[in-house]
Scaffold this motif. Structure first.
Motif, PDB file in Angstrom:
ATOM      1  N   ILE A 154       0.916  -1.143   0.000  1.00 12.55           N
ATOM      2  CA  ILE A 154       0.000   0.000   0.000  1.00 12.55           C
ATOM      3  C   ILE A 154       0.946   1.181   0.000  1.00 12.55           C
ATOM      4  O   ILE A 154       1.557   1.507   1.025  1.00 12.55           O
ATOM      5  N   VAL A 155       1.145   1.776  -1.178  1.00 13.70           N
ATOM      6  CA  VAL A 155       2.210   2.771  -1.317  1.00 13.70           C
ATOM      7  C   VAL A 155       1.664   4.156  -1.659  1.00 13.70           C
ATOM      8  O   VAL A 155       2.429   5.040  -1.995  1.00 13.70           O
ATOM      9  N   ASN A 156       0.352   4.306  -1.558  1.00 15.74           N
ATOM     10  CA  ASN A 156      -0.235   5.628  -1.790  1.00 15.74           C
ATOM     11  C   ASN A 156      -1.170   5.973  -0.634  1.00 15.74           C
ATOM     12  O   ASN A 156      -2.203   5.323  -0.454  1.00 15.74           O
ATOM     13  N   GLY A 157      -0.764   6.974   0.134  1.00 16.07           N
ATOM     14  CA  GLY A 157      -1.514   7.336   1.341  1.00 16.07           C
ATOM     15  C   GLY A 157      -2.865   7.954   1.032  1.00 16.07           C
ATOM     16  O   GLY A 157      -3.835   7.718   1.754  1.00 16.07           O
ATOM     17  N   THR A 158      -2.934   8.737  -0.056  1.00 17.72           N
ATOM     18  CA  THR A 158      -4.196   9.420  -0.383  1.00 17.72           C
ATOM     19  C   THR A 158      -5.306   8.405  -0.642  1.00 17.72           C
ATOM     20  O   THR A 158      -6.413   8.508  -0.098  1.00 17.72           O
ATOM     21  N   THR A 159      -5.014   7.415  -1.482  1.00 15.25           N
ATOM     22  CA  THR A 159      -6.050   6.428  -1.815  1.00 15.25           C
ATOM     23  C   THR A 159      -6.358   5.534  -0.614  1.00 15.25           C
ATOM     24  O   THR A 159      -7.506   5.118  -0.429  1.00 15.25           O
ATOM     25  N   ALA A 192      -2.993  11.680 -10.197  1.00 16.93           N
ATOM     26  CA  ALA A 192      -1.827  10.793 -10.005  1.00 16.93           C
ATOM     27  C   ALA A 192      -2.086   9.803  -8.873  1.00 16.93           C
ATOM     28  O   ALA A 192      -1.676   8.640  -8.944  1.00 16.93           O
ATOM     29  N   ASP A 193      -2.786  10.248  -7.848  1.00 19.49           N
ATOM     30  CA  ASP A 193      -3.057   9.352  -6.717  1.00 19.49           C
ATOM     31  C   ASP A 193      -4.219   8.415  -7.018  1.00 19.49           C
ATOM     32  O   ASP A 193      -4.060   7.198  -6.968  1.00 19.49           O
ATOM     33  N   VAL A 194      -5.403   8.983  -7.353  1.00 24.17           N
ATOM     34  CA  VAL A 194      -6.592   8.119  -7.420  1.00 24.17           C
ATOM     35  C   VAL A 194      -6.591   7.205  -8.644  1.00 24.17           C
ATOM     36  O   VAL A 194      -7.233   6.160  -8.642  1.00 24.17           O
ATOM     37  N   LEU A 197      -1.397   6.133 -10.659  1.00 22.34           N
ATOM     38  CA  LEU A 197      -0.142   6.413 -11.372  1.00 22.34           C
ATOM     39  C   LEU A 197       1.040   6.558 -10.415  1.00 22.34           C
ATOM     40  O   LEU A 197       2.153   6.084 -10.695  1.00 22.34           O
ATOM     41  N   ASP A 198       0.799   7.225  -9.279  1.00 23.98           N
ATOM     42  CA  ASP A 198       1.850   7.385  -8.266  1.00 23.98           C
ATOM     43  C   ASP A 198       2.279   6.000  -7.754  1.00 23.98           C
ATOM     44  O   ASP A 198       3.473   5.710  -7.632  1.00 23.98           O
ATOM     45  N   ALA A 199       1.311   5.136  -7.506  1.00 22.07           N
ATOM     46  CA  ALA A 199       1.637   3.776  -7.025  1.00 22.07           C
ATOM     47  C   ALA A 199       2.374   2.983  -8.100  1.00 22.07           C
ATOM     48  O   ALA A 199       3.261   2.175  -7.795  1.00 22.07           O
ATOM     49  N   ASP A 201       4.448   4.197 -10.385  1.00 24.45           N
ATOM     50  CA  ASP A 201       5.853   4.646 -10.339  1.00 24.45           C
ATOM     51  C   ASP A 201       6.596   3.903  -9.233  1.00 24.45           C
ATOM     52  O   ASP A 201       7.716   3.416  -9.417  1.00 24.45           O
ATOM     53  N   LYS A 202       5.956   3.847  -8.064  1.00 29.28           N
ATOM     54  CA  LYS A 202       6.639   3.284  -6.895  1.00 29.28           C
ATOM     55  C   LYS A 202       6.852   1.778  -7.030  1.00 29.28           C
ATOM     56  O   LYS A 202       7.925   1.264  -6.700  1.00 29.28           O
ATOM     57  N   ILE A 203       5.846   1.045  -7.548  1.00 27.45           N
ATOM     58  CA  ILE A 203       6.037  -0.413  -7.641  1.00 27.45           C
ATOM     59  C   ILE A 203       7.046  -0.744  -8.737  1.00 27.45           C
ATOM     60  O   ILE A 203       7.754  -1.757  -8.651  1.00 27.45           O
ATOM     61  N   PRO A 309       4.851   6.085   7.925  1.00 31.54           N
ATOM     62  CA  PRO A 309       4.289   7.232   7.210  1.00 31.54           C
ATOM     63  C   PRO A 309       4.854   7.322   5.804  1.00 31.54           C
ATOM     64  O   PRO A 309       6.065   7.399   5.612  1.00 31.54           O
ATOM     65  N   GLY A 310       3.970   7.351   4.814  1.00 35.83           N
ATOM     66  CA  GLY A 310       4.394   7.324   3.411  1.00 35.83           C
ATOM     67  C   GLY A 310       4.638   8.696   2.820  1.00 35.83           C
ATOM     68  O   GLY A 310       4.977   8.812   1.647  1.00 35.83           O
ATOM     69  N   ALA A 311       4.461   9.733   3.597  1.00 38.99           N
ATOM     70  CA  ALA A 311       4.661  11.097   3.084  1.00 38.99           C
ATOM     71  C   ALA A 311       4.832  12.022   4.282  1.00 38.99           C
ATOM     72  O   ALA A 311       4.813  11.581   5.435  1.00 38.99           O
TER      73      ALA A 311
HETATM   74  N1  HSE Z   1       0.883  11.429  -3.116  1.00 38.75           N
HETATM   75  C1  HSE Z   1       1.536  10.418  -2.373  1.00 38.75           C
HETATM   76  C2  HSE Z   1       0.516   9.675  -1.507  1.00 38.75           C
HETATM   77  C3  HSE Z   1       2.623  10.912  -1.451  1.00 38.75           C
HETATM   78  O1  HSE Z   1      -0.653  10.057  -1.433  1.00 38.75           O
HETATM   79  O2  HSE Z   1       0.922   8.702  -0.892  1.00 38.75           O
HETATM   80  C4  HSE Z   1       3.897  11.228  -2.169  1.00 38.75           C
HETATM   81  O3  HSE Z   1       4.491  10.078  -2.693  1.00 38.75           O
END
Ligand code: HSE
Length: 439
Positions: A154-159, A192-194, A197-199, A201-203, A309-311
């Protein structure tokens, strides 16, 4: 003599990093050898949360990365450009680089690490994944003797925040997103979050480290959480699951017969981001709110999970500063040979299997006419494509239509989709509003 930093950017992460380095009492003594030599900012007029001599601040970022005095460039401006060009210029000028920029590394890692290896410098990226959670160096060093089977995060805190609130409050995605934006937990443009796309990049970065090869970002399958409904969260709950946006990099399971097995020698990876039904007893099921967690599975370690904490300014500054410290220690040691535990020496791209080859369980929700024999017809279609059902529930109605939820056993995704295509043609089937994978 101090090791000189050129910091690009004085936003949340840059400010947190300067504060941490300046407030070094009680932290590692090597931090005292770090000199904040230059800080690149967009405007000199802004009021800052940190005290820095005027001579340290400059708007000329290019001058920082080419300055012969600078030993380490810390890139915390984010975005693709000018971050990519500045990183490459810094490398060209023999600087080690610390970056928190997952977007640049996941797209241009090949170019950046090839240049870094040629120049004999290190590019460090602990802050790029999982914010303050140490996961990059553990994968590169502490866990590197393991054969990794899977990295699931679980690499995106917003979602995770949005899904947690949908779960606990029974609210809809749109309502929680609007509230999260009002409270500052979600960006004004949440794409990018929902959308995952951000996840992704990270995976792609975690997969590269875990499976020792480069990853093409366009090979990473990506689905976001916009289509997750409160109805599905409620059904998942009844069936013993929570819905999480998972980022998964895994050695693909072999498909069940009648399909031929994927050649074990080519052993492709499945690298993907999608909302997933996670059994409530699974360690990732209890990661709630803005927190991140990464579960690494391998042999002989079995399972190890990183949580935190992821951010945020402090946690991300902790990760950036740990990279700086690694480099300071390296610069102060005398060996001329690069440290292979700090470089990225990958030569080849990992083979990523198309999503149709994925073998997983599925959850699907159908709206059908309330007639005799509908469940039988669904079963016949599933049977034809080798889809075996683990459970079938019909508990409710949406207006005149019956709502039927199925959870399958493991099935090849391509076969499951063929069955669904045929089911969609059945006269009794109105629609298939939800389709989710199950861990
Ligand atoms: N936007 C990202 C998140 C934090 O919601 O986890 C920065 O990587």
């Amino acid at each position: 003599m101090g090791v000189k930093l050129g910091i690009l950017g004085l936003g949340t992460v840059g400010t947190g990093t300067v504060q941490l380095i300046q407030d070094h009492a009680g932290r590692h003594p090597l931090l005292q050898d770090v000199e904040i030599y230059r800080v690149g900012v967009r405007s000199l007029d802004k009021t800052r949360a940190v005290n820095l001599p005027e001579s340290v601040l400059t708007t000329d970022l290019k001058a920082i990365v080419t300055d012969p005095q600078v030993d380490i460039v810390v890139e915390v401006i984010g975005g693709l450009e000018p971050a990519r060009s500045l990183i490459l210029k810094a490398i060209e000028h023999g600087k080690h680089v610390v970056t928190a920029n997952k977007a640049v590394i996941s797209r241009f890692g090949d170019e950046i690490f090839t240049a870094a290896n040629k120049a004999g410098v290190y590019v460090m990226l602990e802050a790029a994944v999982g914010g303050g959670i140490p996961v990059i160096q553990p994968l590169k060093q502490s866990l590197s003797v393991n054969r990794i089977h899977a990295v699931t995060g679980i690499v995106n805190g917003t979602t995770n925040y949005i899904l947690t609130r949908m779960q606990t409050e029974g609210s809809s995605f749109d309502d929680v997103l609007a509230d999260a934006q009002r409270l500052g937990y979600a960006e004004a443009d949440p794409t990018a979050d929902v959308d995952g796309l951000d996840a992704a990049d990270k995976i792609s970065i975690l997969a590269s480290l875990a499976f020792a090869g480069r990853i093409k970002l366009q090979d990473v399958y990506c689905e976001g959480i916009r289509q997750v409904s409160k109805t599905d969260i409620a059904y998942a709950d009844k069936l013993g699951f929570v819905i999480k946006l998972l980022a998964i990099a895994k050695q693909n399971s072999l498909p069940p017969s009648p399909h031929p097995p994927i050649s074990p020698s080519s052993s492709p990876l499945s690298v993907r981001v999608h909302p997933t039904l996670v059994p409530k007893a699974h360690p990732l099921a209890s990661i709630n709110g803005v927190y991140n967690a990464i579960l690494v599975e391998g042999e002989p370690i079995r399972q190890v999970m990183f949580f935190g904490p992821g951010a945020g300014a402090g946690p991300t500054a902790s990760a950036v500063s740990s990279d700086i410290l690694h480099l300071v220690a390296t610069l102060k040691s005398s060996t001329a040979t690069p440290n292979p535990l700090l470089t990225c020496g990958h030569q080849d791209y990992c083979q990523i299997a198309p999503i149709e080859e994925l073998v997983t369980r599925f959850y699907a929700r159908f709206l059908t006419k309330d007639q005799p024999g509908v469940i039988g017809k669904l079963g016949t279609c599933f049977g034809k494509y080798g889809v075996s059902l683990e459970s079938v529930v019909q508990t409710g109605f949406q207006g005149e239509l019956a709502e039927i939820v199925v959870v399958t056993h493991d099935v090849r995704e391509g076969d499951f989709r063929q069955a669904l295509a045929e089911i969609r043609t059945l006269e009794a089937v109105d629609s298939i509003p939800s389709l989710l994978r199950v861990l």
